[in-house]
Design a protein around this motif. Structure first.
Motif, short mmCIF file in Angstrom:
data_model
loop_
_atom_site.label_atom_id
_atom_site.label_comp_id
_atom_site.label_asym_id
_atom_site.label_seq_id
_atom_site.Cartn_x
_atom_site.Cartn_y
_atom_site.Cartn_z
N GLU A 83 11.87 -50.91 -56.81
CA GLU A 83 11.91 -50.09 -55.63
C GLU A 83 12.02 -48.50 -56.10
O GLU A 83 12.52 -48.35 -56.80
CB GLU A 83 13.27 -50.37 -54.95
CG GLU A 83 13.43 -52.06 -54.47
CD GLU A 83 14.75 -52.54 -53.57
OE1 GLU A 83 15.46 -52.44 -54.11
OE2 GLU A 83 14.54 -52.72 -52.39
N HIS A 84 11.65 -47.80 -55.02
CA HIS A 84 11.76 -46.57 -55.07
C HIS A 84 11.88 -45.95 -53.84
O HIS A 84 11.30 -46.44 -52.71
CB HIS A 84 10.68 -45.65 -56.11
CG HIS A 84 9.24 -46.28 -55.60
ND1 HIS A 84 8.69 -47.38 -56.17
CD2 HIS A 84 8.52 -45.94 -54.73
CE1 HIS A 84 7.61 -47.46 -55.49
NE2 HIS A 84 7.41 -46.49 -54.64
N GLU A 85 12.43 -44.45 -53.80
CA GLU A 85 12.52 -43.78 -52.60
C GLU A 85 11.35 -42.83 -52.76
O GLU A 85 11.59 -42.04 -53.38
CB GLU A 85 13.60 -43.16 -52.37
CG GLU A 85 14.12 -42.70 -50.91
CD GLU A 85 15.51 -42.22 -50.46
OE1 GLU A 85 16.04 -42.32 -51.46
OE2 GLU A 85 15.87 -42.32 -49.48
N PRO A 122 13.05 -38.85 -49.01
CA PRO A 122 14.20 -39.19 -48.35
C PRO A 122 14.10 -39.78 -47.32
O PRO A 122 13.51 -39.55 -46.23
CB PRO A 122 15.25 -37.99 -48.32
CG PRO A 122 14.78 -36.99 -49.18
CD PRO A 122 13.31 -37.35 -49.28
N VAL A 152 11.61 -45.92 -48.35
CA VAL A 152 11.85 -46.73 -49.46
C VAL A 152 10.62 -47.80 -49.41
O VAL A 152 10.41 -48.19 -48.44
CB VAL A 152 13.29 -47.46 -49.44
CG1 VAL A 152 13.25 -48.49 -50.60
CG2 VAL A 152 14.26 -46.46 -49.36
N THR A 182 12.21 -47.76 -43.72
CA THR A 182 12.39 -46.39 -43.38
C THR A 182 13.63 -46.00 -42.62
O THR A 182 14.15 -47.00 -41.86
CB THR A 182 11.40 -45.51 -42.64
OG1 THR A 182 11.04 -46.27 -41.36
CG2 THR A 182 9.88 -45.65 -43.26
N GLU A 183 14.35 -44.93 -42.95
CA GLU A 183 15.62 -44.47 -42.29
C GLU A 183 15.43 -44.59 -40.75
O GLU A 183 16.25 -45.15 -39.97
CB GLU A 183 15.87 -43.34 -42.65
CG GLU A 183 17.43 -42.95 -42.32
CD GLU A 183 17.81 -41.72 -42.85
OE1 GLU A 183 17.33 -41.08 -44.03
OE2 GLU A 183 19.09 -40.88 -42.83
N MET A 187 17.82 -51.18 -52.80
CA MET A 187 17.27 -49.67 -52.03
C MET A 187 16.73 -50.03 -50.74
O MET A 187 17.32 -49.13 -49.71
CB MET A 187 16.08 -48.92 -52.82
CG MET A 187 16.50 -48.08 -53.98
SD MET A 187 14.99 -47.02 -54.43
CE MET A 187 16.11 -46.19 -55.48
N SER A 188 15.94 -50.98 -50.54
CA SER A 188 15.15 -51.23 -49.11
C SER A 188 16.12 -51.80 -48.36
O SER A 188 16.36 -50.91 -47.13
CB SER A 188 13.87 -51.94 -49.48
OG SER A 188 14.07 -52.91 -50.09
N LEU A 212 19.19 -49.63 -47.46
CA LEU A 212 18.92 -48.62 -46.61
C LEU A 212 19.24 -49.05 -45.28
O LEU A 212 19.78 -48.54 -44.27
CB LEU A 212 17.47 -47.99 -46.80
CG LEU A 212 17.28 -46.99 -45.72
CD1 LEU A 212 18.13 -45.58 -45.67
CD2 LEU A 212 15.67 -46.33 -46.00
#
Lengths: 385, 347
Positions: A169-171, A174, A177, B153-154, B187-188, B191
């Motif tokens: 995984e990576h962002e 900001p 992801v 995504t956020e 991470m995903s 988030l």
């Protein structure tokens, strides 16, 4: 057919050998993995096996203690080498020691380990170090267990090394992801071959590949393609495919239609848990992780049971059945049969059932009853065992 | 003027109706009949959404359909067939992109009279519908190695969480559970979870919990009564919403709603077009009808919603006039007429 016989998958640690004259995979010639039975890890010290025992977190330690007690009671020729890998063992040395122990013994019995979210992400040492590529769960309706569905008998084979669990995984920027799901031809062929081979070995009629290739055309498309190729080599077995969301819908309405199922990692996680729930819950179903040279036995659904730890209310059935599968693997089949029979007999006694099945029995009552059941079988000489 | 007599003194809302293919037209007719019997203040504007090639060669839905939806904001849609070789993407995907339908909402309630092994289901799945595993971004890295990208995504996570809590508040639901696999996809899903937690802070009146996807599956099939509102990314939502539909009896009785940006909302039945029974008056309109009921609730017309829903459930519970898939041998028109009669008797 007695439940005891059916529920003992006769599985050996398998050795993969590609055929000679291997062609490029691009030419649609599938890699054929030839399976041969091998001997279990050599018994040491006068016929006794050494097995790595990983107590884990939650209810793991207490249930595995019951296993040890039961094995002692039955004079099972297995010695346990206890290795601590749990959420509190944060040092890399501890994990390396565990890995070495498992490599040395080749077989492990484990409780579940809780993931510590605060630690940096690390690959599950189990699947990566030992390439435990096949997670196998045999889910059957057990007598005496109250469930909504009856006559379930499904073997779920889950690819255990790649897919969505690749931890890549990576962002990008900001708030955005990406998580990568990897599907490879090699691993898909390998798990498909495992599934069909197992189906044939156990006289099963149909293998269903579970996928989402209508959406993930390349990834699941490749997986499906590999299953199809392998299926061509097993004309005696029906090959079927089903989209994962339809699969879960079918499982909760007509689970009896399924025989053997094979699928990538994440869908395997979902389907295993659905099936475990259908036959009575996480306390009943054992699971095995097979690699080329190693085998790790555990409960099928990896719940730590943190909330019921040390309260003597956990259901030991899944752990005990997992230890029976391990005994089968070590070719100590008579012991496996004896213990399994006692476990299932006790399970069917409603007054002893533990809280997860709606009863009020305690773990120790169940363990005690199993020992009594074994004792009732009369004294046995070493020739009989 | 096209209004029915009783409609002159009530504010009539126009809704875009997309009958769809296969059994679509006949179940749409059934719904319109029942709405008329219930005197619902709804006027239907029928539109076709068969994809056309716009200027620049891009596939799009016909401008009349787009205009109608943007004007009316509310739509009801029957099943659309997915042509295999038409060259354009699935119609559902096109609709989703055109109106930014970011939330797929499915309330699953056990239907008395339609027996399944589960009797006490009353939950809602809210699925993020624009990104996640269905971004369609896949690559063949080297021969034999494929990578599929899951995108989180956020903004999309915050938006779906916001919707879930709003929905819970507006529909008197007590809790929202975020379903995830953040232990594996740190991470995903991490988030996604973070955004849910942040939004939860603004909705202290709604209880917020988190649960792993596998634990949800395990518990759902043993005791679905523990679940209330579930919010999750795309793939888990796809799987769980179908699992829950299975608990109450399948896609033939499950309603669904898609919420878009700019106030657009399209309610639809999620079953197929059933070409084998199309035009034979055999179809079961329940899924589309319950979706239409969901639509009424979304529009604030709770009285009419309750009336129609009760009539539908009463007909099913009575077990006298049921379509084939519900276990009877009545025609679609007979089933519809029974509901209409009940609705009229309620006045």
């Amino acid at each position: 057919m007695s439940i005891a016989a059916r529920s003992a998958p006769v599985l050996f640690s398998t050795r993969l050998q590609p055929w000679t004259g291997l062609k490029s995979s691009a030419n649609n010639v599938s890699l054929r993995f030839k399976y041969q039975s091998t001997n279990p890890p050599p018994a040491k010290y006068g016929g006794r096996h050494t097995v790595t025992l990983i107590p884990g977190d939650g209810i793991g330690p207490e249930l595995l203690n019951h296993v040890r007690e039961l094995f002692r009671f039955c004079c099972v020729p297995v010695d346990f080498e206890v290795v601590r890998v749990d959420s509190s063992a944060s040092s890399e040395d501890d994990i390396n020691n565990a890995v070495t122990a498992i490599k040395r013994n080749g077989v492990a019995l484990k409780g579940n380990i809780e993931t510590n979210h605060n630690l940096p992400p690390s690959h599950n040492p189990g699947t990566i170090c030992f390439d435990l590529y096949a997670n196998v769960m045999h889910c059957q309706s057990l007598p005496g267990v109250p469930t909504r569905h009856k006559d379930i008998d499904v073997i779920i084979i889950r690819e255990n090394t790649e897919g969505e669990y690749s931890s890549l995984e990576h962002e990008n920027v900001p708030g955005v992801v990406e998580s990568l799901k990897i599907i490879t031809r090699v691993n898909s062929l390998r798990i498909a071959e495992y599934a069909f081979n197992l189906a044939r070995e156990k006289g099963r009629r149909k293998v269903t590949a579970v996928h989402k290739a209508n959406i993930m055309k390349l990834g699941d498309g490749l997986f499906l393609q590999c299953c199809k190729e392998v299926a061509a080599g097993y004309p005696d077995i029906t090959f079927d495919k089903m989209i994962v969301d339809n699969t879960t819908m079918q499982l909760v309405s007509k689970p009896q239609q399924f025989d053997v199922m094979v699928m990538p990692n994440l869908y395997g996680n979902v389907v295993s848990n659905v099936c475990a729930g259908l036959v009575g819950g996480p306390g009943l179903v054992p699971g095995v992780n097979y690699g080329k040279d190693y085998a790790v036995f555990e409960t099928a659904t990896r719940n730590t049971g943190k909330n019921i730890a040390n309260k003597n209310i956990a259901n030991p059935t899944a752990t005990l059945l997992a230890s029976c599968l391990m005994l089968d693997h070590l070719k100590l089949r008579a012991y496996a049969k004896m213990i399994r029979k006692a476990v299932l007999k006790t399970l069917s006694e409603t007054q002893l059932q533990t809280a997860d099945l709606g009863g009020q029995g305690t773990t120790s009552e169940v363990a005690h009853s199993i020992m009594q059941e074994i004792q009732r079988g009369g004294p046995r000489t070493s020739e009989q065992i | 003027s096209g209004h029915l007599p009783w409609q002159h003194h009530v504010f009539i809302q126009t809704v875009t109706l997309i009958p769809g293919d296969g059994i679509g037209p006949e179940i749409s007719t059934a719904v319109m009949k029942i709405f008329e019997a219930a005197k619902a203040p709804i006027q239907w504007e029928e539109r076709n959404v068969t994809a056309i090639k716009g200027p620049g060669g891009r596939w799009m839905i016909p401008p009349e359909a787009k205009e109608s939806m943007n004007k009316n904001k509310i739509g009801l849609k029957g099943p659309l067939k997915t042509p295999i070789a038409a060259g354009h993407p699935s119609m559902n995907l096109l609709l989703r992109k055109t109106f930014d339908l970011y939330a797929n909402v499915r309330p699953c309630v056990s239907i008395e009279g339609f027996k399944t092994p589960y009797t006490d289901v009353d939950l809602v799945t809210i699925r993020e519908n624009t990104e996640g595993e269905y971004s369609g971004i896949e690559h063949l890295i080297v021969d034999g190695v494929v990578q599929s990208i899951k995108l989180i995504t956020e903004e999309a996570s915050r938006r779906i969480a916001e919707y879930a809590f709003e929905y819970a508040r507006n529909n008197q639901r007590t809790s929202v559970t975020a379903v995830h696999k953040a232990n594996i996809m740190r991470m995903s899903d991490g988030l996604f979870l973070r955004k849910c937690r942040e939004v939860a802070e603004n909705y202290k009146d709604v209880k917020f919990t988190e649960m792993y996807l596998d634990t949800v599956c395990l518990n759902m099939v043993q005791d679905p009564s523990h679940f209330d509102v579930l919010v999750m990314p795309n793939l888990y939502g796809d799987i769980l919403s179908d699992l829950c539909a299975g608990l109450i009896g399948g896609l033939g009785v499950t309603p669904s709603g898609n919420i878009g940006a700019n106030g657009v909302a399209i309610f639809e039945s999620v079953h197929g077009t059933a070409p084998d029974i199309a035009g034979k008056d055999l179809a079961n309109p329940t899924a589309l009808l319950l979706s239409a009921v969901m639509m009424l609730r979304h529009m604030g017309l709770h009285g009419h919603a309750k009336k129609i829903e009760t009539a539908c459930f009463d007909t099913i519970r009575d077990e006298k006039v049921l379509t084939k898939d519900l276990g009877g041998n009545a025609k679609c028109s007979e089933f519809t007429a029974d509901i209409c009669r009940r609705v009229q008797d309620m006045d």
